[in-house]
Write a protein that holds these residues in place. Structure first.
Motif, PDB file in Angstrom:
ATOM      1  N   HIS A  32      -5.963   0.273   3.315  1.00  0.00           N
ATOM      2  CA  HIS A  32      -5.083  -0.454   3.996  1.00  0.00           C
ATOM      3  C   HIS A  32      -4.280   0.709   4.886  1.00  0.00           C
ATOM      4  O   HIS A  32      -3.358   0.295   5.867  1.00  0.00           O
ATOM      5  CB  HIS A  32      -3.796  -0.706   3.060  1.00  0.00           C
ATOM      6  CG  HIS A  32      -4.612  -1.813   2.182  1.00  0.00           C
ATOM      7  ND1 HIS A  32      -4.664  -3.216   2.674  1.00  0.00           N
ATOM      8  CD2 HIS A  32      -4.952  -1.645   0.846  1.00  0.00           C
ATOM      9  CE1 HIS A  32      -5.165  -3.736   1.458  1.00  0.00           C
ATOM     10  NE2 HIS A  32      -5.216  -2.940   0.398  1.00  0.00           N
ATOM     11  N   LEU A  53       0.865   3.971  -2.768  1.00  0.00           N
ATOM     12  CA  LEU A  53       0.694   5.824  -2.359  1.00  0.00           C
ATOM     13  C   LEU A  53       1.802   6.549  -2.843  1.00  0.00           C
ATOM     14  O   LEU A  53       1.330   7.490  -3.442  1.00  0.00           O
ATOM     15  CB  LEU A  53       0.597   5.701  -0.681  1.00  0.00           C
ATOM     16  CG  LEU A  53       0.443   6.992  -0.014  1.00  0.00           C
ATOM     17  CD1 LEU A  53      -0.773   7.974  -0.356  1.00  0.00           C
ATOM     18  CD2 LEU A  53       0.822   6.977   1.399  1.00  0.00           C
ATOM     19  N   TRP A  78       0.240  11.776   0.921  1.00  0.00           N
ATOM     20  CA  TRP A  78      -0.077  11.848  -0.876  1.00  0.00           C
ATOM     21  C   TRP A  78       0.051  13.456  -1.041  1.00  0.00           C
ATOM     22  O   TRP A  78       0.695  13.561  -2.052  1.00  0.00           O
ATOM     23  CB  TRP A  78      -1.460  11.481  -0.870  1.00  0.00           C
ATOM     24  CG  TRP A  78      -2.174  11.242  -2.395  1.00  0.00           C
ATOM     25  CD1 TRP A  78      -1.685  10.467  -3.192  1.00  0.00           C
ATOM     26  CD2 TRP A  78      -3.114  12.019  -3.145  1.00  0.00           C
ATOM     27  NE1 TRP A  78      -2.251  10.625  -4.479  1.00  0.00           N
ATOM     28  CE2 TRP A  78      -3.358  11.861  -4.181  1.00  0.00           C
ATOM     29  CE3 TRP A  78      -3.877  13.004  -2.488  1.00  0.00           C
ATOM     30  CZ2 TRP A  78      -4.166  12.167  -5.201  1.00  0.00           C
ATOM     31  CZ3 TRP A  78      -4.901  13.792  -3.313  1.00  0.00           C
ATOM     32  CH2 TRP A  78      -4.954  13.259  -4.724  1.00  0.00           C
ATOM     33  N   SER A 111       1.113   6.596  -6.555  1.00  0.00           N
ATOM     34  CA  SER A 111      -0.345   7.557  -6.798  1.00  0.00           C
ATOM     35  C   SER A 111       0.179   9.386  -6.439  1.00  0.00           C
ATOM     36  O   SER A 111      -0.437  10.092  -7.194  1.00  0.00           O
ATOM     37  CB  SER A 111      -1.255   7.190  -5.713  1.00  0.00           C
ATOM     38  OG  SER A 111      -2.314   8.220  -5.899  1.00  0.00           O
ATOM     39  N   PHE A 127      -5.115   5.912  -5.100  1.00  0.00           N
ATOM     40  CA  PHE A 127      -5.513   6.368  -3.661  1.00  0.00           C
ATOM     41  C   PHE A 127      -6.669   5.841  -3.086  1.00  0.00           C
ATOM     42  O   PHE A 127      -6.557   5.471  -1.795  1.00  0.00           O
ATOM     43  CB  PHE A 127      -5.610   7.780  -3.692  1.00  0.00           C
ATOM     44  CG  PHE A 127      -5.626   8.461  -2.232  1.00  0.00           C
ATOM     45  CD1 PHE A 127      -4.392   8.499  -1.687  1.00  0.00           C
ATOM     46  CD2 PHE A 127      -6.695   9.211  -1.967  1.00  0.00           C
ATOM     47  CE1 PHE A 127      -4.436   9.075  -0.437  1.00  0.00           C
ATOM     48  CE2 PHE A 127      -6.540   9.916  -0.730  1.00  0.00           C
ATOM     49  CZ  PHE A 127      -5.379   9.844   0.099  1.00  0.00           C
ATOM     50  N   ALA A 181       0.745  -1.243  -0.191  1.00  0.00           N
ATOM     51  CA  ALA A 181      -0.174   0.012  -0.043  1.00  0.00           C
ATOM     52  C   ALA A 181       0.769   1.290  -0.026  1.00  0.00           C
ATOM     53  O   ALA A 181       0.421   2.244  -0.701  1.00  0.00           O
ATOM     54  CB  ALA A 181      -0.828  -0.105   1.257  1.00  0.00           C
ATOM     55  N   TRP A 182       1.957   1.334   0.840  1.00  0.00           N
ATOM     56  CA  TRP A 182       2.857   2.417   0.799  1.00  0.00           C
ATOM     57  C   TRP A 182       3.584   2.603  -0.634  1.00  0.00           C
ATOM     58  O   TRP A 182       3.639   3.795  -0.904  1.00  0.00           O
ATOM     59  CB  TRP A 182       3.932   2.165   1.843  1.00  0.00           C
ATOM     60  CG  TRP A 182       3.334   2.475   3.074  1.00  0.00           C
ATOM     61  CD1 TRP A 182       2.801   1.651   3.982  1.00  0.00           C
ATOM     62  CD2 TRP A 182       3.015   3.791   3.767  1.00  0.00           C
ATOM     63  NE1 TRP A 182       2.358   2.269   5.119  1.00  0.00           N
ATOM     64  CE2 TRP A 182       2.410   3.596   5.042  1.00  0.00           C
ATOM     65  CE3 TRP A 182       3.282   4.989   3.327  1.00  0.00           C
ATOM     66  CZ2 TRP A 182       2.267   4.689   5.898  1.00  0.00           C
ATOM     67  CZ3 TRP A 182       2.884   6.007   4.234  1.00  0.00           C
ATOM     68  CH2 TRP A 182       2.537   5.951   5.302  1.00  0.00           C
ATOM     69  N   TYR A 197      -7.657   2.524  -3.352  1.00  0.00           N
ATOM     70  CA  TYR A 197      -6.949   1.416  -2.943  1.00  0.00           C
ATOM     71  C   TYR A 197      -6.087   1.488  -1.476  1.00  0.00           C
ATOM     72  O   TYR A 197      -6.307   0.834  -0.716  1.00  0.00           O
ATOM     73  CB  TYR A 197      -6.013   0.710  -4.218  1.00  0.00           C
ATOM     74  CG  TYR A 197      -5.105  -0.419  -3.498  1.00  0.00           C
ATOM     75  CD1 TYR A 197      -5.543  -1.707  -3.246  1.00  0.00           C
ATOM     76  CD2 TYR A 197      -3.700  -0.089  -3.093  1.00  0.00           C
ATOM     77  CE1 TYR A 197      -4.816  -2.726  -2.776  1.00  0.00           C
ATOM     78  CE2 TYR A 197      -2.848  -1.019  -2.988  1.00  0.00           C
ATOM     79  CZ  TYR A 197      -3.510  -2.254  -2.557  1.00  0.00           C
ATOM     80  OH  TYR A 197      -2.579  -3.539  -1.957  1.00  0.00           O
ATOM     81  N   VAL A 198      -5.363   2.599  -1.571  1.00  0.00           N
ATOM     82  CA  VAL A 198      -4.581   2.850  -0.377  1.00  0.00           C
ATOM     83  C   VAL A 198      -5.011   2.795   1.019  1.00  0.00           C
ATOM     84  O   VAL A 198      -5.000   2.535   1.915  1.00  0.00           O
ATOM     85  CB  VAL A 198      -3.609   3.864  -0.801  1.00  0.00           C
ATOM     86  CG1 VAL A 198      -2.984   4.464   0.753  1.00  0.00           C
ATOM     87  CG2 VAL A 198      -2.474   3.733  -1.818  1.00  0.00           C
ATOM     88  N   ALA A 213      -2.434   8.878   4.946  1.00  0.00           N
ATOM     89  CA  ALA A 213      -2.345   8.683   3.678  1.00  0.00           C
ATOM     90  C   ALA A 213      -2.613   9.964   3.040  1.00  0.00           C
ATOM     91  O   ALA A 213      -1.661  10.314   2.021  1.00  0.00           O
ATOM     92  CB  ALA A 213      -3.630   7.367   3.270  1.00  0.00           C
TER      93      ALA A 213
END
Length: 122
Positions: free
Chosen positions: A52, A6, A62, A9, A46, A2-3, A48-49, A58
């Motif tokens: 998690h 991120l 971002w 993104s 984003f 996820a990172w 999706y992130v 996030a």
């Protein structure tokens, strides 16, 4: 994972923000198409992130990463001046992003659970 998504993104945020500036109010087709494609991919990634990583962390990472990369791109292309203060402030943004990554996230307590606990203790 996820990172990584991120940061990808956030990089795409830099691309779409730059393309938006180059689109001249959506009158130039090339930058307009790049903007449209990259903003969709960036926001889907984003989304999706957010499954998690907590949104507060996030979103800060971002936007901070996207902003820093956008300014760095502007400086690299000569669109913005390179000054000691600009570099110092970008380093501050990067430091804050790294700090948010290093701080472990605790699960949030939902408002309903908090209200229930308040009634139980009363």
């Amino acid at each position: 994972m996820a990172w990584i998504v991120l940061f990808v993104s956030a990089t795409l945020e830099t691309v779409w923000a730059t393309a938006l500036g180059e689109s001249d109010g959506f009158t130039r087709p090339g930058p307009t198409v790049v903007f449209a494609i990259t903003i969709v991919i960036s926001l889907v990634a984003f989304g999706y992130v957010l499954e998690h990583i907590p949104i507060s962390t996030a979103y800060a990472v971002w936007t901070g990463t996207g902003a820093a990369l956008t300014v760095l791109w502007g400086m690299a292309t000569g669109a913005e001046p390179v000054t000691v203060l600009r570099v110092l402030f970008i380093a501050g943004i990067v430091g804050c992003v790294v700090g948010l990554k290093l701080v472990p996230a605790r699960p949030a307590v939902s408002p309903r659970v908090s209200a229930g606990r308040a009634r139980e203790s009363a």
